[in-house]
Design a protein around this motif. Structure first.
Motif, mmCIF file in Angstrom:
data_model
loop_
_atom_site.group_PDB
_atom_site.id
_atom_site.type_symbol
_atom_site.label_atom_id
_atom_site.label_comp_id
_atom_site.label_asym_id
_atom_site.label_seq_id
_atom_site.Cartn_x
_atom_site.Cartn_y
_atom_site.Cartn_z
ATOM 1 N N LYS A 59 0.386 -1.230 -0.091
ATOM 2 C CA LYS A 59 -0.294 -0.064 -0.036
ATOM 3 C C LYS A 59 1.596 1.007 0.383
ATOM 4 C CE LYS A 59 -4.161 -0.342 -0.372
ATOM 5 N NZ LYS A 59 -4.822 0.693 -1.301
ATOM 6 N N ARG A 60 2.651 1.578 0.640
ATOM 7 C CA ARG A 60 2.715 2.866 0.856
ATOM 8 C C ARG A 60 3.873 2.037 -0.493
ATOM 9 N NH1 ARG A 60 4.499 0.362 5.582
ATOM 10 N NH2 ARG A 60 6.124 -0.699 4.534
ATOM 11 N N LEU A 61 3.759 2.059 -1.419
ATOM 12 C CA LEU A 61 4.535 1.357 -2.579
ATOM 13 C C LEU A 61 3.189 1.887 -3.285
ATOM 14 C CD1 LEU A 61 6.913 -1.335 -1.750
ATOM 15 C CD2 LEU A 61 7.209 1.233 -2.280
ATOM 16 N N GLY A 62 1.955 2.511 -3.289
ATOM 17 C CA GLY A 62 0.527 2.318 -3.577
ATOM 18 C C GLY A 62 0.590 1.221 -4.680
ATOM 19 N N PHE A 63 0.783 0.655 -4.354
ATOM 20 C CA PHE A 63 0.019 -0.866 -5.490
ATOM 21 C C PHE A 63 -1.828 -1.291 -5.036
ATOM 22 C CE2 PHE A 63 4.764 -2.278 -5.628
ATOM 23 C CZ PHE A 63 4.684 -2.193 -6.485
ATOM 24 N N GLU A 67 -3.090 -6.149 -6.946
ATOM 25 C CA GLU A 67 -1.782 -6.451 -7.465
ATOM 26 C C GLU A 67 -1.140 -7.037 -5.705
ATOM 27 O OE1 GLU A 67 -0.903 -2.600 -10.307
ATOM 28 O OE2 GLU A 67 -1.382 -2.226 -8.119
ATOM 29 N N ILE A 68 -1.244 -5.950 -4.868
ATOM 30 C CA ILE A 68 -0.460 -7.188 -3.226
ATOM 31 C C ILE A 68 -1.131 -8.468 -3.654
ATOM 32 C CG2 ILE A 68 -0.843 -7.230 -1.062
ATOM 33 C CD1 ILE A 68 -1.304 -3.758 -1.225
ATOM 34 N N ALA A 69 -3.015 -8.625 -3.480
ATOM 35 C CA ALA A 69 -3.391 -10.240 -3.382
ATOM 36 C C ALA A 69 -2.578 -11.493 -4.010
ATOM 37 C CB ALA A 69 -4.716 -9.774 -3.681
ATOM 38 N N ARG A 95 5.295 0.307 -12.176
ATOM 39 C CA ARG A 95 5.090 1.585 -10.899
ATOM 40 C C ARG A 95 5.667 3.164 -11.072
ATOM 41 N NH1 ARG A 95 1.709 4.209 -8.308
ATOM 42 N NH2 ARG A 95 1.688 5.435 -6.380
ATOM 43 N N ARG A 96 6.742 2.351 -11.371
ATOM 44 C CA ARG A 96 8.113 3.210 -11.137
ATOM 45 C C ARG A 96 7.433 4.733 -12.645
ATOM 46 N NH1 ARG A 96 12.784 0.605 -10.910
ATOM 47 N NH2 ARG A 96 12.935 1.909 -8.830
ATOM 48 N N ALA A 97 7.100 3.801 -13.527
ATOM 49 C CA ALA A 97 7.016 4.818 -14.279
ATOM 50 C C ALA A 97 6.132 5.675 -14.215
ATOM 51 C CB ALA A 97 6.741 4.099 -15.807
ATOM 52 N N GLU A 98 4.904 5.074 -14.134
ATOM 53 C CA GLU A 98 3.639 5.692 -13.650
ATOM 54 C C GLU A 98 4.318 7.280 -12.724
ATOM 55 O OE1 GLU A 98 0.780 3.179 -11.407
ATOM 56 O OE2 GLU A 98 0.610 2.489 -13.239
ATOM 57 N N LEU A 99 5.442 6.950 -11.726
ATOM 58 C CA LEU A 99 5.572 7.966 -10.836
ATOM 59 C C LEU A 99 6.786 8.676 -11.257
ATOM 60 C CD1 LEU A 99 6.359 5.808 -7.336
ATOM 61 C CD2 LEU A 99 4.306 7.097 -7.491
ATOM 62 N N GLU A 100 7.434 8.295 -12.350
ATOM 63 C CA GLU A 100 7.918 9.686 -13.192
ATOM 64 C C GLU A 100 7.080 9.937 -13.885
ATOM 65 O OE1 GLU A 100 11.043 6.726 -14.927
ATOM 66 O OE2 GLU A 100 11.796 6.916 -13.099
ATOM 67 N N GLN A 101 6.703 9.417 -14.563
ATOM 68 C CA GLN A 101 4.889 10.726 -15.065
ATOM 69 C C GLN A 101 4.735 11.612 -14.219
ATOM 70 O OE1 GLN A 101 4.768 10.806 -18.830
ATOM 71 N NE2 GLN A 101 3.882 12.594 -18.039
ATOM 72 N N ARG A 102 4.394 11.149 -12.718
ATOM 73 C CA ARG A 102 2.954 11.749 -12.637
ATOM 74 C C ARG A 102 4.542 13.065 -11.962
ATOM 75 N NH1 ARG A 102 0.536 9.397 -7.620
ATOM 76 N NH2 ARG A 102 -1.377 7.649 -8.649
ATOM 77 N N ARG A 103 5.804 12.716 -12.124
ATOM 78 C CA ARG A 103 7.255 13.680 -11.483
ATOM 79 C C ARG A 103 7.029 14.916 -12.284
ATOM 80 N NH1 ARG A 103 12.290 11.538 -10.008
ATOM 81 N NH2 ARG A 103 11.556 10.937 -7.771
ATOM 82 N N ARG A 104 7.191 14.763 -13.783
ATOM 83 C CA ARG A 104 7.284 15.056 -14.855
ATOM 84 C C ARG A 104 5.908 16.161 -15.076
ATOM 85 N NH1 ARG A 104 9.462 10.530 -17.351
ATOM 86 N NH2 ARG A 104 7.340 10.153 -17.889
ATOM 87 N N ASP A 105 4.452 15.810 -14.462
ATOM 88 C CA ASP A 105 3.273 16.526 -15.047
ATOM 89 C C ASP A 105 3.482 17.218 -13.652
ATOM 90 O OD1 ASP A 105 2.684 14.649 -16.662
ATOM 91 O OD2 ASP A 105 1.093 13.595 -15.257
ATOM 92 N N ILE A 106 3.963 17.091 -12.287
ATOM 93 C CA ILE A 106 3.801 17.973 -11.412
ATOM 94 C C ILE A 106 5.384 19.038 -11.662
ATOM 95 C CG2 ILE A 106 4.479 17.997 -8.800
ATOM 96 C CD1 ILE A 106 3.463 15.471 -8.543
ATOM 97 N N ASP A 107 6.072 19.054 -12.121
ATOM 98 C CA ASP A 107 6.487 20.126 -12.426
ATOM 99 C C ASP A 107 6.945 20.931 -13.685
ATOM 100 O OD1 ASP A 107 9.060 19.007 -11.100
ATOM 101 O OD2 ASP A 107 9.918 17.598 -12.332
#
Length: 130
Positions: A59-63, A67-69, A95-107
């Motif tokens: 959950k902390r990693l965003g799954f 997915e966890i199950a 998940r890493r690719a999604e977070l990196e895209q979010r970071r670009r969007d936020i920037d």
């Protein structure tokens, strides 16, 4: 004489992982935890404790819980630990690719806000000097 394995109550697990009893019962309802029942008392074994730790980390990693199950259940069934690890690596990459895209969007959004803020400040300064 057999050695008794460690067990935990729902309250002990909740305190150790800093979650509510309701959270643990929710994971039980979803089939992620399967405590032993002794009358009306839930008795959690080492397997449940490990699974709860994995659920909370996931959950902390965003799954998602689904997915966890999948990840947690793979350990107990075919393809076993190797399949579990391969699936987890794939999920981490996604998940890493999604977070990196979010970071670009936020920037990008922050840069746009800075630009609009600068224009507004300049316009306000112009209006005040008239």
């Amino acid at each position: 004489m057999p050695v008794e394995s460690a067990t935990w109550t729902i309250a002990e697990l909740a305190a150790e992982y800093d979650v509510t009893l309701r959270t643990i019962r929710f994971y039980e309802d979803r089939g992620l935890l399967t405590p032993e029942r002794r009358g009306t008392v839930r008795v959690y074994h080492a397997r449940d404790k490990v699974r709860l730790g994995l659920i909370l980390r996931g959950k902390r990693l965003g799954f998602s819980l689904d997915e966890i199950a999948t990840i947690v259940d793979m350990y107990d069934a075919e393809p076993g630990e190797a399949g579990q690890l391969a699936y987890l690596l794939n999920q981490i990459t996604t998940r890493r690719a999604e977070l990196e895209q979010r970071r670009r969007d936020i920037d990008e959004t922050l840069a746009e806000l800075a630009e609009v803020e600068a224009r507004c400040q300049a316009d306000l300064n112009t209006l005040r000097t008239k």
